[in-house]
Design a protein around this motif. Structure first.
Motif, PDB file in Angstrom:
ATOM      1  N   LEU A  93      23.039  52.675 108.518  1.00 10.45           N
ATOM      2  CA  LEU A  93      22.023  51.281 108.077  1.00 10.45           C
ATOM      3  C   LEU A  93      20.890  50.759 108.859  1.00 10.45           C
ATOM      4  O   LEU A  93      20.022  51.149 108.390  1.00 10.45           O
ATOM      5  CB  LEU A  93      22.820  50.389 107.627  1.00 10.45           C
ATOM      6  CG  LEU A  93      23.514  50.604 106.655  1.00 10.45           C
ATOM      7  CD1 LEU A  93      25.037  49.508 105.832  1.00 10.45           C
ATOM      8  CD2 LEU A  93      23.318  51.376 105.472  1.00 10.45           C
ATOM      9  N   VAL A  94      21.531  50.286 110.109  1.00 12.00           N
ATOM     10  CA  VAL A  94      20.023  50.396 111.345  1.00 12.00           C
ATOM     11  C   VAL A  94      19.435  51.989 110.743  1.00 12.00           C
ATOM     12  O   VAL A  94      17.533  51.325 110.656  1.00 12.00           O
ATOM     13  CB  VAL A  94      20.323  49.688 112.105  1.00 12.00           C
ATOM     14  CG1 VAL A  94      18.975  49.256 112.905  1.00 12.00           C
ATOM     15  CG2 VAL A  94      21.264  48.670 112.471  1.00 12.00           C
ATOM     16  N   GLY A  95      19.121  52.647 111.685  1.00 10.33           N
ATOM     17  CA  GLY A  95      18.044  53.534 111.240  1.00 10.33           C
ATOM     18  C   GLY A  95      17.719  54.080 109.945  1.00 10.33           C
ATOM     19  O   GLY A  95      16.796  54.131 110.338  1.00 10.33           O
ATOM     20  N   PHE A  96      18.409  53.989 109.128  1.00  7.32           N
ATOM     21  CA  PHE A  96      17.700  54.062 107.423  1.00  7.32           C
ATOM     22  C   PHE A  96      16.787  53.131 107.319  1.00  7.32           C
ATOM     23  O   PHE A  96      15.882  53.588 106.905  1.00  7.32           O
ATOM     24  CB  PHE A  96      19.014  54.114 106.451  1.00  7.32           C
ATOM     25  CG  PHE A  96      18.533  54.535 104.990  1.00  7.32           C
ATOM     26  CD1 PHE A  96      18.337  55.456 104.800  1.00  7.32           C
ATOM     27  CD2 PHE A  96      18.224  53.420 104.161  1.00  7.32           C
ATOM     28  CE1 PHE A  96      17.680  55.911 103.353  1.00  7.32           C
ATOM     29  CE2 PHE A  96      17.855  53.841 103.017  1.00  7.32           C
ATOM     30  CZ  PHE A  96      17.358  55.136 103.180  1.00  7.32           C
ATOM     31  N   VAL A  97      17.343  51.822 107.530  1.00  7.84           N
ATOM     32  CA  VAL A  97      16.578  51.214 107.780  1.00  7.84           C
ATOM     33  C   VAL A  97      14.633  51.082 108.470  1.00  7.84           C
ATOM     34  O   VAL A  97      13.849  51.084 107.547  1.00  7.84           O
ATOM     35  CB  VAL A  97      16.575  49.346 107.818  1.00  7.84           C
ATOM     36  CG1 VAL A  97      15.076  48.422 107.501  1.00  7.84           C
ATOM     37  CG2 VAL A  97      17.636  48.644 106.233  1.00  7.84           C
ATOM     38  N   PHE A  98      15.273  51.289 109.120  1.00  8.35           N
ATOM     39  CA  PHE A  98      14.195  51.958 111.066  1.00  8.35           C
ATOM     40  C   PHE A  98      13.140  52.807 109.872  1.00  8.35           C
ATOM     41  O   PHE A  98      11.997  53.299 109.865  1.00  8.35           O
ATOM     42  CB  PHE A  98      14.273  51.615 111.521  1.00  8.35           C
ATOM     43  CG  PHE A  98      14.450  50.606 112.315  1.00  8.35           C
ATOM     44  CD1 PHE A  98      13.399  49.842 112.985  1.00  8.35           C
ATOM     45  CD2 PHE A  98      15.631  49.838 113.115  1.00  8.35           C
ATOM     46  CE1 PHE A  98      13.900  48.865 113.212  1.00  8.35           C
ATOM     47  CE2 PHE A  98      15.845  49.033 113.979  1.00  8.35           C
ATOM     48  CZ  PHE A  98      14.923  48.607 113.596  1.00  8.35           C
ATOM     49  N   ILE A  99      13.344  54.198 109.452  1.00  8.48           N
ATOM     50  CA  ILE A  99      13.137  55.278 108.803  1.00  8.48           C
ATOM     51  C   ILE A  99      11.733  54.950 106.954  1.00  8.48           C
ATOM     52  O   ILE A  99      11.474  55.061 107.512  1.00  8.48           O
ATOM     53  CB  ILE A  99      13.900  56.356 108.626  1.00  8.48           C
ATOM     54  CG1 ILE A  99      14.067  56.964 109.754  1.00  8.48           C
ATOM     55  CG2 ILE A  99      13.795  57.514 107.358  1.00  8.48           C
ATOM     56  CD1 ILE A  99      15.771  57.914 108.724  1.00  8.48           C
ATOM     57  N   ILE A 100      12.896  54.135 106.823  1.00  7.77           N
ATOM     58  CA  ILE A 100      12.080  53.647 105.079  1.00  7.77           C
ATOM     59  C   ILE A 100      11.160  53.015 105.955  1.00  7.77           C
ATOM     60  O   ILE A 100       9.783  52.493 105.356  1.00  7.77           O
ATOM     61  CB  ILE A 100      13.431  52.420 104.138  1.00  7.77           C
ATOM     62  CG1 ILE A 100      13.869  53.571 104.122  1.00  7.77           C
ATOM     63  CG2 ILE A 100      12.715  52.253 103.338  1.00  7.77           C
ATOM     64  CD1 ILE A 100      14.046  55.387 103.231  1.00  7.77           C
ATOM     65  N   ALA A 101      11.318  51.904 106.369  1.00  9.12           N
ATOM     66  CA  ALA A 101      10.277  50.876 106.841  1.00  9.12           C
ATOM     67  C   ALA A 101       9.218  51.849 108.018  1.00  9.12           C
ATOM     68  O   ALA A 101       7.930  50.896 107.108  1.00  9.12           O
ATOM     69  CB  ALA A 101      10.724  49.891 108.068  1.00  9.12           C
ATOM     70  N   GLY A 102       9.084  52.730 108.620  1.00 13.71           N
ATOM     71  CA  GLY A 102       8.196  53.726 109.244  1.00 13.71           C
ATOM     72  C   GLY A 102       7.337  54.688 108.052  1.00 13.71           C
ATOM     73  O   GLY A 102       6.567  54.249 108.113  1.00 13.71           O
ATOM     74  N   MET A 103       8.017  54.817 107.204  1.00 10.45           N
ATOM     75  CA  MET A 103       7.231  55.247 105.618  1.00 10.45           C
ATOM     76  C   MET A 103       6.663  54.094 105.042  1.00 10.45           C
ATOM     77  O   MET A 103       5.454  55.141 104.752  1.00 10.45           O
ATOM     78  CB  MET A 103       8.503  55.819 104.779  1.00 10.45           C
ATOM     79  CG  MET A 103       8.778  57.315 105.735  1.00 10.45           C
ATOM     80  SD  MET A 103      10.443  58.001 104.328  1.00 10.45           S
ATOM     81  CE  MET A 103      10.755  58.910 104.865  1.00 10.45           C
ATOM     82  N   PHE A 104       6.791  53.271 104.974  1.00 12.20           N
ATOM     83  CA  PHE A 104       6.136  51.987 104.258  1.00 12.20           C
ATOM     84  C   PHE A 104       4.337  51.889 105.416  1.00 12.20           C
ATOM     85  O   PHE A 104       3.515  51.462 105.013  1.00 12.20           O
ATOM     86  CB  PHE A 104       6.650  51.162 103.672  1.00 12.20           C
ATOM     87  CG  PHE A 104       7.413  51.236 102.431  1.00 12.20           C
ATOM     88  CD1 PHE A 104       6.566  51.076 101.501  1.00 12.20           C
ATOM     89  CD2 PHE A 104       8.483  50.888 102.208  1.00 12.20           C
ATOM     90  CE1 PHE A 104       6.939  51.295 100.781  1.00 12.20           C
ATOM     91  CE2 PHE A 104       8.924  50.844 101.144  1.00 12.20           C
ATOM     92  CZ  PHE A 104       8.416  51.210 100.276  1.00 12.20           C
ATOM     93  N   LEU A 105       4.884  51.691 106.474  1.00  9.65           N
ATOM     94  CA  LEU A 105       3.623  51.334 107.156  1.00  9.65           C
ATOM     95  C   LEU A 105       2.683  52.119 107.002  1.00  9.65           C
ATOM     96  O   LEU A 105       2.063  51.662 108.070  1.00  9.65           O
ATOM     97  CB  LEU A 105       4.397  51.120 108.686  1.00  9.65           C
ATOM     98  CG  LEU A 105       3.373  50.924 110.145  1.00  9.65           C
ATOM     99  CD1 LEU A 105       3.306  49.270 109.607  1.00  9.65           C
ATOM    100  CD2 LEU A 105       4.053  50.266 111.347  1.00  9.65           C
ATOM    101  N   VAL A 106       2.889  53.927 106.813  1.00  4.66           N
ATOM    102  CA  VAL A 106       2.118  54.529 106.765  1.00  4.66           C
ATOM    103  C   VAL A 106       1.315  53.888 105.688  1.00  4.66           C
ATOM    104  O   VAL A 106      -0.410  53.856 105.942  1.00  4.66           O
ATOM    105  CB  VAL A 106       2.863  55.780 106.216  1.00  4.66           C
ATOM    106  CG1 VAL A 106       1.518  56.427 105.839  1.00  4.66           C
ATOM    107  CG2 VAL A 106       3.721  56.409 107.783  1.00  4.66           C
ATOM    108  N   PHE A 107       1.339  54.037 104.664  1.00  4.25           N
ATOM    109  CA  PHE A 107       0.722  52.759 104.024  1.00  4.25           C
ATOM    110  C   PHE A 107       0.247  51.990 104.102  1.00  4.25           C
ATOM    111  O   PHE A 107      -1.319  51.592 104.125  1.00  4.25           O
ATOM    112  CB  PHE A 107       1.792  52.418 102.411  1.00  4.25           C
ATOM    113  CG  PHE A 107       2.081  53.935 101.924  1.00  4.25           C
ATOM    114  CD1 PHE A 107       1.350  55.231 101.130  1.00  4.25           C
ATOM    115  CD2 PHE A 107       3.261  53.845 101.838  1.00  4.25           C
ATOM    116  CE1 PHE A 107       1.624  56.325 100.663  1.00  4.25           C
ATOM    117  CE2 PHE A 107       4.022  55.090 101.308  1.00  4.25           C
ATOM    118  CZ  PHE A 107       2.935  56.155 100.916  1.00  4.25           C
TER     119      PHE A 107
END
Length: 184
Positions: A93-107
């Motif tokens: 779950l923590v890894g998934f949150v970091f992946i999603i956060a990274g994807m949003f940081l692109v924007f």
């Protein structure tokens, strides 16, 4: 300017139309892309000090991509963890949150670049495209959850996101090309 454009091409590069494209190629292209964007920001930062405020976000994304690249090549990706115990579920779950956060940081990075480089007249089109990409990204994530009920929906939305990314890159290129021609 060209470094940022090339960096965005690498960041947007996808090897498949899956929402969670977490393969080694994905992170290698991200690392190359963010390094190129970083070089572009440093170059343009000589004449526009506001751009230098973006560097910490880019460094975070380089580190983020490097960490997930290393996790993937060692076959320890948080999305591949066996969910047989509570600690493994938490890690996933923590890894998934970091992946999603990274994807949003692109924007966030793209928006900051647009804030500091583009005149008001050209911002609206590019911001609308970034907002559309974010919306498609969110819809793709939601549709991935419902993939058992509507199997092709996530793939169709990811395809639409890819088309939007290409349109954004074309628009970005033409806005900055016209901007450069005005000053030469």
């Amino acid at each position: 300017m060209i470094n940022i454009f090339v960096g965005l091409i690498f960041v947007f590069f996808k090897t498949n139309l899956s929402f969670l494209d977490i393969g080694v190629t994905y992170y290698v292209t991200n690392i190359i892309g963010y390094m190129s964007i970083y070089l572009g920001i440093n170059e343009l930062g000589k004449t526009n000090q506001k751009l230098l405020k973006i560097r910490p976000y880019i460094i975070i994304m380089i580190a983020h991509s490097l960490i997930f690249f290393l996790l993937n090549i060692t076959d320890n990706s948080p999305l591949k963890v066996a969910l047989s115990s509570t600690p493994e579920v938490i890690i996933a779950l923590v890894g998934f949150v970091f992946i999603i956060a990274g994807m949003f940081l692109v924007f966030v990075i793209i928006s900051l670049i647009l804030d500091n480089l583009i005149s008001k007249a050209n911002k609206e089109l590019l911001y609308n495209q970034v907002n559309m990409m974010m919306l498609l990204f969110i819809l793709s994530g939601i549709s991935t959850y419902f993939q058992n009920y509507i199997p092709m929906l996530a793939t169709v939305i990811m395809g639409a996101l890819l088309v939007m990314e290409v349109l954004f890159l074309i628009s970005y290129y033409y806005v900055f090309r016209s901007k450069d021609e005005k000053y030469t």
